[in-house]
Design an enzyme around this catalytic site. Structure first.
Site, PDB file in Angstrom:
ATOM      1  N   GLN A 182       5.217   7.824  11.310  1.00  7.12           N
ATOM      2  CA  GLN A 182       6.260   7.657  10.285  1.00  7.12           C
ATOM      3  C   GLN A 182       6.685   9.002   9.680  1.00  7.12           C
ATOM      4  O   GLN A 182       7.859   9.376   9.687  1.00  7.12           O
ATOM      5  CB  GLN A 182       5.752   6.752   9.161  1.00  7.12           C
ATOM      6  N   ASP A 183       5.707   9.748   9.147  1.00  6.72           N
ATOM      7  CA  ASP A 183       6.043  10.990   8.447  1.00  6.72           C
ATOM      8  C   ASP A 183       6.528  12.050   9.421  1.00  6.72           C
ATOM      9  O   ASP A 183       7.432  12.837   9.102  1.00  6.72           O
ATOM     10  CB  ASP A 183       4.814  11.539   7.697  1.00  6.72           C
ATOM     11  N   ASP A 238      -4.497  16.625  22.091  1.00 10.59           N
ATOM     12  CA  ASP A 238      -5.154  15.649  21.214  1.00 10.59           C
ATOM     13  C   ASP A 238      -5.919  16.450  20.152  1.00 10.59           C
ATOM     14  O   ASP A 238      -6.567  17.456  20.479  1.00 10.59           O
ATOM     15  CB  ASP A 238      -6.122  14.787  22.044  1.00 10.59           C
ATOM     16  N   ALA A 274      -3.305  11.696  12.781  1.00 14.65           N
ATOM     17  CA  ALA A 274      -4.540  11.078  12.268  1.00 14.65           C
ATOM     18  C   ALA A 274      -4.652   9.634  12.724  1.00 14.65           C
ATOM     19  O   ALA A 274      -3.643   8.999  13.057  1.00 14.65           O
ATOM     20  CB  ALA A 274      -4.547  11.095  10.731  1.00 14.65           C
ATOM     21  N   THR A 280      -4.794  12.746   1.196  1.00 16.02           N
ATOM     22  CA  THR A 280      -4.417  11.386   0.807  1.00 16.02           C
ATOM     23  C   THR A 280      -5.052  10.934  -0.505  1.00 16.02           C
ATOM     24  O   THR A 280      -6.181  11.326  -0.837  1.00 16.02           O
ATOM     25  CB  THR A 280      -4.834  10.397   1.920  1.00 16.02           C
ATOM     26  N   GLU A 325      -6.364   8.216  -0.849  1.00 20.38           N
ATOM     27  CA  GLU A 325      -7.591   7.483  -0.494  1.00 20.38           C
ATOM     28  C   GLU A 325      -8.834   8.295  -0.851  1.00 20.38           C
ATOM     29  O   GLU A 325      -9.926   7.740  -0.975  1.00 20.38           O
ATOM     30  CB  GLU A 325      -7.610   7.154   0.997  1.00 20.38           C
ATOM     31  N   TYR A 375     -12.219   6.451   6.612  1.00 16.50           N
ATOM     32  CA  TYR A 375     -10.966   7.225   6.613  1.00 16.50           C
ATOM     33  C   TYR A 375     -10.939   8.200   5.429  1.00 16.50           C
ATOM     34  O   TYR A 375     -10.686   9.398   5.597  1.00 16.50           O
ATOM     35  CB  TYR A 375      -9.768   6.264   6.537  1.00 16.50           C
ATOM     36  N   HIS A 422       3.149   6.056   0.969  1.00 13.28           N
ATOM     37  CA  HIS A 422       4.606   6.139   1.123  1.00 13.28           C
ATOM     38  C   HIS A 422       5.024   5.377   2.366  1.00 13.28           C
ATOM     39  O   HIS A 422       4.364   5.403   3.384  1.00 13.28           O
ATOM     40  CB  HIS A 422       5.080   7.587   1.127  1.00 13.28           C
TER      41      HIS A 422
END
Ligand code: NAP
Ligand code: F7E
Length: 323
Positions: free
Chosen positions: A13-14, A59, A83, A126, A128, A150, A180
């Site tokens: 997404q980002d 990778d 990630a 993050t 998190e 995570y 987001h």
């Protein structure tokens, strides 16, 4: 001379929104992509930018491929967005999550240090990491208490970024971004799961929506606004860490209401609470204070949650309508 940037996680997404932003600014954009058995570039195709990116295969778990990419691109800026980013999966794949989200950051920092020390570095940290919150509103000085493999892996990635900045004087910055979302959000995350379901239910293709803990609260913003903050961080003379958030927290339940009300439906008629979607340890509430980003970067969130969810429901109605 135009600048160059390498984005890990460019198919995410980002990565897609950031690639678009940098291309619009005239950057040469390299995308570091892992080999997959099927095509993962739907977001880049939706934005119409797939042909404008030079892809380098590798990778984050494979240090040699990271080194090769840095040596090939010698970019002005690296944005490390790659990630295993789904919190729920991190309990099923804790080691992969640790290697990619944690050690993978060191692979990139080390490649920059050895082969391209002038390259500026952005780390996708993050909210998190705050997990079991230690302050009502979280900012750059709030202690961390991650609640998932995570969050733990990302905390390593965050501190190794700080450490390389302090040890080797690298221009390495960390953006502590709160949730987001966007029409390009992966379908497994709760906002997109909801907006996709709303579209399917409205168009008669789905009957119910199964969710876990709808009392959880998140500080949700629009990904398109947040990638601007990433870019701004690397334009500063000094590297630093920044919280990027809206300063508003909303429950999953209230987000559901907004989404269903947009198509004139009541979420209670379709919701099924399913234990499968509860997590072994939950982050009950997150609320970020973006004052430092506002003051030092001149960054402001531009999109309200209602505007964001409306945008996502409309995009999913179009997608589902075309199926
Ligand atoms: P996303 O949509 O899940 O994208 C993750 C990207 O990482 C994908 O391009 C994926 O490639 C790539 N990737 C996964 N494993 C990799 C590996 N081993 N080597 C190289 N690339 C790999 O995530 P996002 O929402 O854009 O988030 C971007 C970053 O910000 C992530 O680091 C995430 O943890 C962090 N973050 C996100 C949020 C948020 O709310 N979105 C908030 C704070 C921080 P494939 O497409 O091939 O799988
Ligand atoms: O969950 C609850 C779930 O998966 C949000 C990632 O981008 O943001 C994201 O992590 C909340 C949680 O995002 C379902 O328990 C209820 O409390 O959308 P999510 P997340 O876990 O907050 C952070 C900042 C990142 O860094 C991550 O990479 O919603 N919830 N029912 C559910 N969540 C999901 N996914 N599915 C449910 O059915």
């Amino acid at each position: 001379m135009s600048k160059s940037a390498l984005i890990t996680g460019v198919t995410g997404q980002d990565g897609a929104y950031l690639a678009q932003l940098l291309l619009d600014k005239g950057y040469k954009v390299y995308g570091f992509v892992a080999r997959r058995s099927s095509d993962t570039s739907w977001r880049l195709r939706e934005l119409g930018i797939q042909g404008d990116i030079e892809f380098l295969e590798g990778d984050l778990a494979d240090a040699s491929s990271v080194q090769r990419a840095i040596l090939t691109a010698k970019p002005d800026e690296v944005y490390n967005l790659g990630a295993q980013s789904f919190v729920a999966t991190s309990w099923n794949q804790p080691i992969t999550t640790g290697v990619v989200d944690g050690l993978g950051v060191t692979h990139v920092l080390e490649a920059i240090r050895q082969f391209s020390p002038e390259t500026r570095f952005y780390q996708a940290s993050t909210s998190e990491m705050f997990g079991l919150i230690q302050a009502e509103m979280q900012d750059e000085s709030t202690p961390f208490y991650p609640r998932s493999p995570y969050g733990v892996a990302k905390l390593y990635g965050h501190w190794i970024t700080v450490n390389y900045r302090e040890s080797f004087n690298m221009h390495a910055s960390s953006g502590i971004l709160f949730n987001h979302e966007s029409p390009l959000r992966g379908i497994e995350f709760v906002t997109r799961k909801v907006t996709d379901a709303v579209a399917r239910i409205k168009l008669g293709k789905q009957k119910e929506l199964r969710l876990g803990n709808i009392d959880a609260k998140r500080d949700w913003g629009f990904a398109g606004d947040y990638v601007e903050a990433m870019w701004l961080m690397l334009q500063q003379d000094q590297p630093d860490d920044f919280v990027v958030a809206t300063g508003v927290t909303t429950s999953v339940r209230d987000m559901l209401k907004i989404a269903f009300e947009h198509v004139e439906l009541n979420y209670e008629d379709f919701l099924v609470i399913d234990p499968e979607f509860f997590r072994p340890a939950e982050v009950d509430i997150l609320l970020g204070n973006p004052a430092k980003a506002r003051n030092k970067l001149g960054w402001e969130p531009k999109t309200s949650l209602k505007e964001l969810i409306t945008m996502m429901v409309e995009a999913d109605l179009k997608r589902v309508g075309k199926e």
